[in-house]
Motif scaffolding. Structure first.
Motif, PDB file in Angstrom:
ATOM      1  N   GLY A 201     -61.142  20.551 -25.114  1.00 16.12           N
ATOM      2  CA  GLY A 201     -62.114  19.391 -24.920  1.00 16.12           C
ATOM      3  C   GLY A 201     -63.379  19.889 -25.522  1.00 16.12           C
ATOM      4  O   GLY A 201     -63.815  20.956 -25.748  1.00 16.12           O
ATOM      5  N   GLY A 202     -64.323  18.898 -25.477  1.00 18.44           N
ATOM      6  CA  GLY A 202     -65.745  19.425 -26.036  1.00 18.44           C
ATOM      7  C   GLY A 202     -66.081  18.857 -27.577  1.00 18.44           C
ATOM      8  O   GLY A 202     -64.994  18.210 -28.178  1.00 18.44           O
ATOM      9  N   LEU A 429     -68.522  22.648 -24.774  1.00 19.32           N
ATOM     10  CA  LEU A 429     -67.677  21.749 -23.647  1.00 19.32           C
ATOM     11  C   LEU A 429     -68.345  20.416 -23.349  1.00 19.32           C
ATOM     12  O   LEU A 429     -67.874  19.283 -23.259  1.00 19.32           O
ATOM     13  N   GLY A 430     -69.739  20.519 -23.369  1.00 17.29           N
ATOM     14  CA  GLY A 430     -70.480  19.262 -22.976  1.00 17.29           C
ATOM     15  C   GLY A 430     -70.451  19.142 -21.460  1.00 17.29           C
ATOM     16  O   GLY A 430     -70.488  19.922 -20.687  1.00 17.29           O
ATOM     17  N   ARG A 431     -70.021  17.900 -21.117  1.00 19.92           N
ATOM     18  CA  ARG A 431     -69.849  17.487 -19.704  1.00 19.92           C
ATOM     19  C   ARG A 431     -68.413  17.192 -19.316  1.00 19.92           C
ATOM     20  O   ARG A 431     -68.219  16.533 -18.198  1.00 19.92           O
ATOM     21  N   LYS A 432     -67.386  17.413 -20.050  1.00 19.90           N
ATOM     22  CA  LYS A 432     -66.054  17.109 -19.775  1.00 19.90           C
ATOM     23  C   LYS A 432     -65.817  17.571 -18.089  1.00 19.90           C
ATOM     24  O   LYS A 432     -65.030  16.761 -17.482  1.00 19.90           O
ATOM     25  N   TYR A 433     -65.793  18.971 -18.035  1.00 22.11           N
ATOM     26  CA  TYR A 433     -65.519  19.418 -16.682  1.00 22.11           C
ATOM     27  C   TYR A 433     -66.622  19.043 -15.674  1.00 22.11           C
ATOM     28  O   TYR A 433     -66.072  18.883 -14.591  1.00 22.11           O
ATOM     29  N   SER A 434     -67.793  19.017 -15.993  1.00 24.59           N
ATOM     30  CA  SER A 434     -68.617  18.949 -15.163  1.00 24.59           C
ATOM     31  C   SER A 434     -68.731  17.534 -14.416  1.00 24.59           C
ATOM     32  O   SER A 434     -68.806  17.123 -13.215  1.00 24.59           O
ATOM     33  N   MET A 453     -72.014  22.299 -20.184  1.00 19.52           N
ATOM     34  CA  MET A 453     -71.294  23.679 -20.160  1.00 19.52           C
ATOM     35  C   MET A 453     -70.707  24.131 -21.503  1.00 19.52           C
ATOM     36  O   MET A 453     -70.649  23.277 -22.473  1.00 19.52           O
ATOM     37  N   GLY A 454     -70.756  25.245 -21.700  1.00 18.13           N
ATOM     38  CA  GLY A 454     -69.992  25.867 -22.881  1.00 18.13           C
ATOM     39  C   GLY A 454     -68.987  26.962 -22.127  1.00 18.13           C
ATOM     40  O   GLY A 454     -68.893  27.330 -21.146  1.00 18.13           O
ATOM     41  N   SER A 455     -67.910  27.081 -23.047  1.00 14.37           N
ATOM     42  CA  SER A 455     -66.754  27.864 -22.564  1.00 14.37           C
ATOM     43  C   SER A 455     -66.416  28.994 -23.925  1.00 14.37           C
ATOM     44  O   SER A 455     -66.720  28.587 -25.023  1.00 14.37           O
TER      45      SER A 455
END
Length: 583
Positions: A201-202, A429-434, A453-455
């Motif tokens: 994602g992201g 990633l942006g905010r997908k997981y947060s 976030m970044g991954s």
């Protein structure tokens, strides 16, 4: 000092025609335990640890902090982000004795996010970067090429946490710069390309690809600097074509023309054009596939592409993730009797048409373009079928092959194709997981904001194979010194015990001076075999103690250039230390 580890290793099976795999097995670096699962032998484990150390040093240099998560993880966090389902069969799922669900981690976004959620609550705690070097697991359907594509592998994954998108850019740029230093130090010939984010994602991502003919990734580049993984290439959309003067669509008999080749031959024979011959590019090929969604449901999909192009399975798969692509089989045709195999056309395709099958077309199929395509009757095709007038697809899809000479999306010139091994992937990633896991902190105004976030991933074990793909010759591996299992490969030849005594003393002196030594002290092995083994193993400096010892000389060979020199034994330690330091 290490002695050579070669005696029985050539019995190990080689399961892929990939240079790095054959060399690493023959030289005794890895040994297969099962398909896609490998043991690291002493020399290989040395190289792996050196790669890890380079990665660790560059991550530490940008202020990232190292942690270590378990490989066995609970189901619940992956349920929250829907990746328990989205990963599909690639996920190793296990149950404990109480029937609780667990997985072997393919990647750890969820665990990092929850850790930060538990420990931090204020903008004052950010920016934050955390990383780990950990074993990962993915149930590859077709593990191949040894450690290049395994089911168990070592990866560095890191994550940045920022208060805003603007602050995130600095974290992303720092990781990107660190990756450049890592791959430079590994001695890789690599390129940075735009990529698809896939199941991660992201909003955007970039890949670091090591150039290699055996690479599984195809990428494109242009003279003007555009570079992208082929899956991420966006087709330049041509402008609409006026069709006021286009004749009405008309169905014609075209017997025995189920393929593009037979159709074009028939058109030129029975319906010759006055301006030019018909070609495959004038036809619209409609391909049926089945999508299997993560919940197990199957959905038919029709894809229309110009007849001179093939469907690129990897591009198609990237567009439909997390679904997977399966062939449209005979049973599927029987379940959809309106589809005339070999003569399928837009007449029945589309969610609003008789078949109800979703119909997506290549972006080149713009309004006003004229096509010859199936008439949905065996042995018949429709000519002068105009997009936007006679049929309207449900949308477009980037599934057609990208070819050398195609225009770059940014107008920077024609594309050329090359192949590479994915070594690193960085994601915005942006905010997908947060958002999914409720990671928020208080900002300067005391308001809760969702963390950006970044991954960032590096294939650590894969790097060992990629280095070999980039650095070998006909004799064997040629390690860059920074990752070589030793600084010097010391070879004692002949039967004279004085030779072995002198070589042993030299090995000890080198080790005491800080030069790591791989010592071939095998008795009863011919010099020729030892020389071949030393070239196969690939340590950058080879020292031979043998016949020249009678004159007080040893031979030094540069594995990278092939240059050989004789030096006095008494000067060997100083000389070799200077060689190692210069490198």
């Amino acid at each position: 000092m290490s002695t050579l580890f070669l005696r029985t290793l050539r019995e190990d099976p080689v399961d892929a025609e990939v240079v790095s795999h054959k060399l690493l097995v023959r030289a005794g670096y890895v040994r297969r335990a099962a398909p896609g699962i490998y043991s690291w032998l002493p020399l290989g484990y040395r190289v792996l640890r050196k790669v890890e150390q380079i990665v660790r040093e560059e991550m530490d240099a940008i202020g990232a902090q190292e942690v270590h998560f378990p490989a066995l993880l609970p189901r619940e966090p992956y349920e929250a982000t829907n990746r328990w389902t989205e990963y599909g069969p690639n996920l190793f799922r296990v149950k404990d004795r109480k029937e609780g669900d667990y997985l072997l981690g393919p990647t750890h976004e969820e665990m990092f996010t929850l850790l930060v959620k538990d420990l931090y609550s204020s903008y004052k705690d950010l920016p934050l970067s955390l990383y780990q070097i950990q074993t990962k697991y993915r149930d590859e359907q077709r593990p191949r090429a040894g450690i290049l594509r395994g089911r168990e592998f070592v990866m560095k994954d890191s994550y940045s946490f920022d208060i805003s998108d603007e602050a995130f850019k600095a974290s992303y740029d720092a990781h990107r710069a660190a990756y450049i230093k890592i791959f430079d130090r590994l001695g890789l010939d690599y390129v940075i390309v735009a990529a698809m984010s896939g199941a991660m994602g992201g909003s955007a991502s970039e890949e670091f690809l090591a150039n290699a003919a055996s690479g599984e990734d195809t990428y494109v580049r242009s003279p003007g600097g555009y570079a992208a993984n082929v899956e991420a290439v966006v087709t330049p959309v041509p402008p609409p074509v006026p069709y006021d003067d286009a004749p009405e669509a008309h169905v014609e008999d075209t017997p025995d023309t189920p393929t593009i080749e037979t159709l074009v031959g028939h058109l030129n024979e029975r319906f010759p054009r006055v301006d030019r011959p018909w070609s495959a590019a004038d036809t619209l090929k409609n391909v049926l596939v089945m999508l299997r969604h993560p919940d197990g449901t199957r959905e038919p999909l029709a894809i229309g592409v110009p007849g001179d192009r093939e469907i690129d399975e990897k591009r198609l798969t990237a567009q439909v993730e997390p679904a997977t692509v399966e062939p449209f089989g005979d049973d599927d045709f029987r379940a959809h009797p309106l589809l005339a195999k070999g003569y399928i056309g837009p007449g029945v395709l589309g969610e609003k048409n008789a078949s109800g099958i979703r119909f997506l077309v290549d972006p080149r199929v713009v309004d006003g373009t004229r096509w010859v395509t199936g008439a949905d009757q065996a042995g018949r095709h429709v000519l002068d079928l105009v997009a936007g007038r006679d049929f309207t697809p449900d949308g477009t899809i980037e599934a057609a092959e990208v070819r050398a000479g195609d225009p770059a999306p940014d107008g920077s010139g024609p594309l050329e194709l090359a192949r590479g091994i994915e070594m690193g992937h960085i994601f915005q990633l942006g905010r997908k997981y947060s958002e999914a896991l409720g990671l928020q902190v208080l900002d300067e105004n005391g308001k809760l904001v969702t963390v950006t976030m970044g991954s960032y991933g590096v294939g650590v074990s894969r790097a060992v194979a990629a280095i070999v793909e980039n650095s070998h010759d006909e004799q064997g591996i040629v390690w860059p010194r920074e990752v070589s299992p030793a600084d010097v490969h010391l070879v004692a030849t002949g039967k004279d015990e004085a030779v072995f005594a002198a070589a042993g003393e030299l090995a000890d002196e080198l080790e005491r001076s800080g030069v790591t030594v791989l010592y071939d002290d095998r008795r009863g092995v011919s010099p020729g075999v030892k020389f071949k083994d030393s070239e196969l193993v690939g340590v950058p400096t080879i020292v031979v103690v043998g016949r020249g010892l009678a004159d007080g000389l040893v031979e030094v060979k540069d594995r990278r250039t092939g240059e050989r020199t004789e030096i006095p034994l008494a000067e060997a330690v100083g000389h070799l230390r200077s060689v190692v330091l210069r490198s």
